[in-house]
Design an enzyme around this catalytic site. Structure first.
Site, PDB file in Angstrom:
ATOM      1  N   ASN A   9       0.917  -0.976   0.101  1.00 50.19           N
ATOM      2  CA  ASN A   9       0.152  -0.101  -0.171  1.00 50.19           C
ATOM      3  C   ASN A   9       0.840   1.185  -0.099  1.00 50.19           C
ATOM      4  O   ASN A   9       1.461   1.448   1.083  1.00 50.19           O
ATOM      5  CB  ASN A   9      -0.949   0.123   1.290  1.00 50.19           C
ATOM      6  N   LYS A  11       0.295   4.322  -0.257  1.00 54.04           N
ATOM      7  CA  LYS A  11      -0.352   5.325   0.219  1.00 54.04           C
ATOM      8  C   LYS A  11       0.081   6.726  -0.646  1.00 54.04           C
ATOM      9  O   LYS A  11       0.017   6.416  -1.644  1.00 54.04           O
ATOM     10  CB  LYS A  11       0.125   5.576   1.697  1.00 54.04           C
ATOM     11  N   HIS A  94      -9.559   1.340   4.560  1.00 53.10           N
ATOM     12  CA  HIS A  94      -8.160   1.488   5.401  1.00 53.10           C
ATOM     13  C   HIS A  94      -8.673   2.461   6.444  1.00 53.10           C
ATOM     14  O   HIS A  94      -9.233   3.228   6.414  1.00 53.10           O
ATOM     15  CB  HIS A  94      -7.193   1.974   4.299  1.00 53.10           C
ATOM     16  N   GLU A  96      -6.940   4.599   7.635  1.00 52.19           N
ATOM     17  CA  GLU A  96      -6.806   6.384   7.158  1.00 52.19           C
ATOM     18  C   GLU A  96      -7.914   6.781   6.760  1.00 52.19           C
ATOM     19  O   GLU A  96      -8.417   7.913   6.948  1.00 52.19           O
ATOM     20  CB  GLU A  96      -5.478   6.320   6.596  1.00 52.19           C
ATOM     21  N   GLU A 166      -5.782  -4.936  10.484  1.00 52.12           N
ATOM     22  CA  GLU A 166      -4.808  -3.727  10.651  1.00 52.12           C
ATOM     23  C   GLU A 166      -4.912  -3.278  11.850  1.00 52.12           C
ATOM     24  O   GLU A 166      -5.727  -2.179  11.904  1.00 52.12           O
ATOM     25  CB  GLU A 166      -4.803  -2.957   9.319  1.00 52.12           C
ATOM     26  N   GLY A 172       1.923   2.179  10.776  1.00 55.16           N
ATOM     27  CA  GLY A 172       3.153   3.102  10.678  1.00 55.16           C
ATOM     28  C   GLY A 172       3.853   3.535  11.935  1.00 55.16           C
ATOM     29  O   GLY A 172       4.484   4.625  11.945  1.00 55.16           O
ATOM     30  N   SER A 211       3.095  -2.420  10.359  1.00 52.94           N
ATOM     31  CA  SER A 211       4.684  -2.444  10.566  1.00 52.94           C
ATOM     32  C   SER A 211       4.963  -3.767  10.258  1.00 52.94           C
ATOM     33  O   SER A 211       6.130  -4.173  11.046  1.00 52.94           O
ATOM     34  CB  SER A 211       4.931  -1.897  11.718  1.00 52.94           C
TER      35      SER A 211
HETATM   36  P1  PGA Z   1       2.655   0.107   7.570  1.00 56.59           P
HETATM   37  O1  PGA Z   1       1.013   0.650   7.064  1.00 56.59           O
HETATM   38  O2  PGA Z   1       3.079  -1.063   7.167  1.00 56.59           O
HETATM   39  O3  PGA Z   1       3.555   1.435   7.188  1.00 56.59           O
HETATM   40  O4  PGA Z   1       2.433  -0.049   9.128  1.00 56.59           O
HETATM   41  C1  PGA Z   1       0.318  -0.726   6.750  1.00 56.59           C
HETATM   42  C2  PGA Z   1      -1.086  -0.069   6.255  1.00 56.59           C
HETATM   43  O5  PGA Z   1      -1.456   1.161   6.576  1.00 56.59           O
HETATM   44  O6  PGA Z   1      -1.545  -0.924   5.286  1.00 56.59           O
END
Ligand code: PGA
Length: 249
Positions: A9, A11, A94, A96, A166, A172, A211
């Site tokens: 992803n 982003k 997601h 976010e 997630e 993140g 992560s």
């Molecule tokens: P990350 O993000 O691996 O940077 O923690 C995962 C995601 O948001 O899908």
């Protein structure tokens, strides 16, 4: 048996030059077959991603999709447009999008339905916040999010998609759920799906996200209900992402 999937992803990241270098390296390092691999890119880069990945083992998708088919919805991109373009996957819900852009459970389920109606494979994201986990509400939150999907979606349409667990506190942050925490959540989600249809639950891929790195992927993917990963930050670093994919093979 379920095959594993590792999806990146990106982003809101990338540039034509950086994407090209990343994708060329992935193509060299990800021969496919043993586990599926995909990257989910920002809309303007989908054309570049499609052209560079044509004929390779790496799939690609978008990070969102409109719940609407067409009409006066400025800024939206429909599932039909994505499919017409050759897109295979679309991330929906997601965290976010849920927290920053107001995607509610019902909006996310509508996006899932729109994606399926056009033949996309939706990657349906769920997960609890740190506050919810500390309050002992993880299962309650997962149950609400999964039941919203199950209530409106035919069994075979659920099996045709992918769920990504997630935990919001792990996205993140560099803090990963332990393999045991991930397994517990995944088994819980699979059991919820099994209450609707056992066969479908067995076939459903449930990815872990939050992560994921080359250093923790092997342990996470070894869990019986973890069918791969949805990878943010580490998907932007070719060697790291390829190593995560290898951990799934
Ligand atoms: P990350 O993000 O691996 O940077 O923690 C995962 C995601 O948001 O899908």
């Amino acid at each position: 048996m379920r095959s594993k999937l590792v999806a990146g992803n990106w982003k809101l990241n990338g540039s034509l030059a950086a994407n090209e270098a990343l994708l060329r390296s992935l193509i060299r390092n990800i021969p496919g077959n043993a586990a599926a691999c995909a990257v989910c890119a920002p809309y303007p880069y989908l054309a570049q991603v499609r052209d560079l990945l044509r004929g390779t083992a790496i799939g690609w998708g978008s990070q969102d999709v409109s719940r609407h088919e067409q009409g006066a919805y400025t800024g939206e991109v429909s599932a039909r447009m994505l499919v017409e373009f050759g897109c295979r996957y679309a991330i929906v819900g997601h965290s976010e999008r849920r927290t920053l852009f107001g995607d509610t459970d019902s909006v996310v389920v509508e996006k899932y339905a729109a994606a399926r109606a056009s033949g996309l494979t939706p990657i349906f994201c769920i997960g609890e916040t740190l506050e919810e986990r500390e309050a002992g509400a993880t299962e309650k939150v997962l149950e609400r999010q999964v039941r919203a999907l199950l209530a409106k979606t035919e069994a075979h349409e659920v099996a045709a998609g992918v769920i990504a667990y997630e935990p919001v506190w792990a996205i993140g942050t560099g803090k990963t759920a332990t393999a045991v925490q991930a397994q517990e959540a995944h088994a819980f989600v699979r059991a919820l799906v099994a209450s609707k249809d056992g066969g479908m639950a067995r076939d459903l891929r449930i990815l872990y996200g939050g992560s994921v790195k080359a250093s923790n992927a092997k342990e996470l993917f070894a869990m019986p209900d973890v069918d791969g990963g949805l990878v943010g930050g580490a998907s932007l670093v070719a060697e790291e992402f390829a190593a995560i994919w290898r951990a799934a093979t």
